[in-house]
Motif scaffolding. Structure first.
Motif, short mmCIF file in Angstrom:
data_model
loop_
_atom_site.label_atom_id
_atom_site.label_comp_id
_atom_site.label_asym_id
_atom_site.label_seq_id
_atom_site.Cartn_x
_atom_site.Cartn_y
_atom_site.Cartn_z
N LEU A 38 0.83 -1.20 0.00
CA LEU A 38 0.00 0.00 0.00
C LEU A 38 0.87 1.26 0.00
O LEU A 38 0.51 2.27 -0.59
N CYS A 39 2.02 1.19 0.65
CA CYS A 39 2.92 2.34 0.73
C CYS A 39 3.66 2.59 -0.58
O CYS A 39 4.28 3.63 -0.74
N GLU A 40 3.57 1.67 -1.50
CA GLU A 40 4.15 1.86 -2.83
C GLU A 40 3.24 2.73 -3.70
O GLU A 40 3.66 3.22 -4.74
N LEU A 41 2.02 2.92 -3.26
CA LEU A 41 1.04 3.72 -4.01
C LEU A 41 1.16 5.17 -3.57
O LEU A 41 0.32 5.70 -2.84
N LYS A 42 2.20 5.83 -4.02
CA LYS A 42 2.59 7.16 -3.54
C LYS A 42 1.57 8.25 -3.81
O LYS A 42 1.56 9.27 -3.14
N GLU A 43 0.70 8.06 -4.79
CA GLU A 43 -0.31 9.07 -5.13
C GLU A 43 -1.65 8.80 -4.43
O GLU A 43 -2.62 9.53 -4.66
N LEU A 44 -1.71 7.77 -3.60
CA LEU A 44 -2.96 7.39 -2.96
C LEU A 44 -3.48 8.51 -2.06
O LEU A 44 -2.76 8.99 -1.18
N CYS A 45 -4.70 8.92 -2.30
CA CYS A 45 -5.34 9.99 -1.53
C CYS A 45 -6.45 9.44 -0.64
O CYS A 45 -6.71 9.97 0.44
N ILE A 46 -7.14 8.41 -1.12
CA ILE A 46 -8.30 7.86 -0.42
C ILE A 46 -8.12 6.35 -0.30
O ILE A 46 -7.88 5.67 -1.29
N LEU A 47 -8.26 5.85 0.93
CA LEU A 47 -8.11 4.42 1.20
C LEU A 47 -9.25 3.96 2.10
O LEU A 47 -9.40 4.44 3.22
N TYR A 48 -10.06 3.04 1.59
CA TYR A 48 -11.15 2.47 2.36
C TYR A 48 -10.73 1.09 2.85
O TYR A 48 -10.49 0.19 2.04
N LEU A 49 -10.67 0.93 4.15
CA LEU A 49 -10.34 -0.36 4.77
C LEU A 49 -11.40 -0.77 5.79
O LEU A 49 -11.19 -1.69 6.57
N HIS A 50 -12.54 -0.09 5.82
CA HIS A 50 -13.56 -0.42 6.81
C HIS A 50 -14.14 -1.82 6.57
O HIS A 50 -14.11 -2.34 5.47
N GLY A 51 -14.61 -2.41 7.67
CA GLY A 51 -15.24 -3.73 7.57
C GLY A 51 -14.25 -4.85 7.29
O GLY A 51 -14.59 -5.81 6.60
N ASN A 52 -13.04 -4.75 7.80
CA ASN A 52 -12.04 -5.81 7.65
C ASN A 52 -11.74 -6.41 9.02
O ASN A 52 -12.57 -6.33 9.93
N SER A 53 -10.57 -6.99 9.18
CA SER A 53 -10.21 -7.67 10.43
C SER A 53 -8.88 -7.18 10.99
O SER A 53 -8.11 -7.94 11.56
N ILE A 54 -8.60 -5.88 10.82
CA ILE A 54 -7.36 -5.31 11.32
C ILE A 54 -7.48 -5.15 12.83
O ILE A 54 -8.40 -4.49 13.32
N TRP A 55 -6.56 -5.76 13.57
CA TRP A 55 -6.68 -5.80 15.03
C TRP A 55 -5.57 -5.05 15.76
O TRP A 55 -5.68 -4.79 16.95
N ASP A 56 -4.49 -4.70 15.07
CA ASP A 56 -3.35 -4.03 15.72
C ASP A 56 -3.32 -2.57 15.27
O ASP A 56 -3.05 -2.27 14.10
N LEU A 57 -3.57 -1.67 16.20
CA LEU A 57 -3.64 -0.24 15.90
C LEU A 57 -2.34 0.30 15.32
O LEU A 57 -2.36 1.19 14.47
N SER A 58 -1.21 -0.27 15.70
CA SER A 58 0.07 0.22 15.19
C SER A 58 0.24 -0.06 13.69
O SER A 58 1.14 0.51 13.06
N GLU A 59 -0.60 -0.88 13.10
CA GLU A 59 -0.57 -1.12 11.65
C GLU A 59 -0.75 0.20 10.89
O GLU A 59 -0.22 0.37 9.80
N VAL A 60 -1.51 1.12 11.47
CA VAL A 60 -1.79 2.40 10.83
C VAL A 60 -0.50 3.19 10.59
O VAL A 60 -0.38 3.92 9.61
N ASP A 61 0.49 3.02 11.46
CA ASP A 61 1.77 3.73 11.33
C ASP A 61 2.41 3.53 9.96
O ASP A 61 3.08 4.42 9.44
#
Length: 184
Positions: free
Chosen positions: A88-111
């Protein structure tokens, strides 16, 4: 000129790379292609599938999108994604990212998304991280350029509170680490 999103939602996909065998959904505005058959779009929807990871994302982007490095909006909502992958970090022009309704459990992933300087809109609600104490403050402090989070505008006041929260949390963590470190 960029057209409407390439929509690969509701395709019952388990792997991102499986999408290359699919045709995008028909939309009200037709998708336009270049001479090589690639779509002239900066947006891709993968919502409502069964994706658990993003292996093959770059390959799939290159298959569908005329300029994959220009991708500005990626919808991965309502899948089974458990972590934020480096691709995802390779997508340097990314402005909008929808990740709602998944199974992400570790808040530090956002970093990990801190590298995306153009990211101004993110959705993460409906993941286990939403129940973490300080969830909104954490995300806003990790991604200070955000304008919208979980379909709600980020206010100046929230930004200031997230900054204070971040400094207090960091200071508190450092104090605890020093108390536990016998070499200090």
């Amino acid at each position: 000129m960029y057209g409407p999103p390439v929509d690969l939602s509701f395709k019952d996909l388990n792997k991102v790379a499986d999408a290359v065998a699919e045709q995008p959904q028909s939309l009200l505005r037709p998708l336009t292609t270049n001479s090589k058959g690639k779509y002239l779009s900066r947006s891709l929807r993968f919502s409502n599938n069964s994706l658990t990871d993003l292996v093959g994302l770059q390959y799939t982007l290159s298959h569908f999108i005329a300029q994959p490095s220009k991708l500005g909006w990626l919808d991965l909502s309502f899948n089974k994604i458990t972590c934020i992958e480096p691709v995802l970090c390779e997508l340097k022009e990314l402005c909008i990212l929808y990740l709602h309704g998944n199974s992400i459990w570790d808040l530090s992933e956002v970093d990990k998304l801190g590298e995306l300087q153009h990211l101004h809109t993110i959705t993460l609600h409906g993941n286990a991280i939403e129940t973490c104490k300080g969830y909104r403050n954490y995300v806003i402090s990790a991604l200070p350029q955000l304008k919208t989070m979980d379909f709600s505008g980020v206010t100046r006041n929230e930004r200031a509170m997230a900054n204070i929260w971040h400094h207090r949390t960091k200071r508190s963590k450092n104090t605890r680490e020093n108390e536990l470190d016998p070499d200090q």
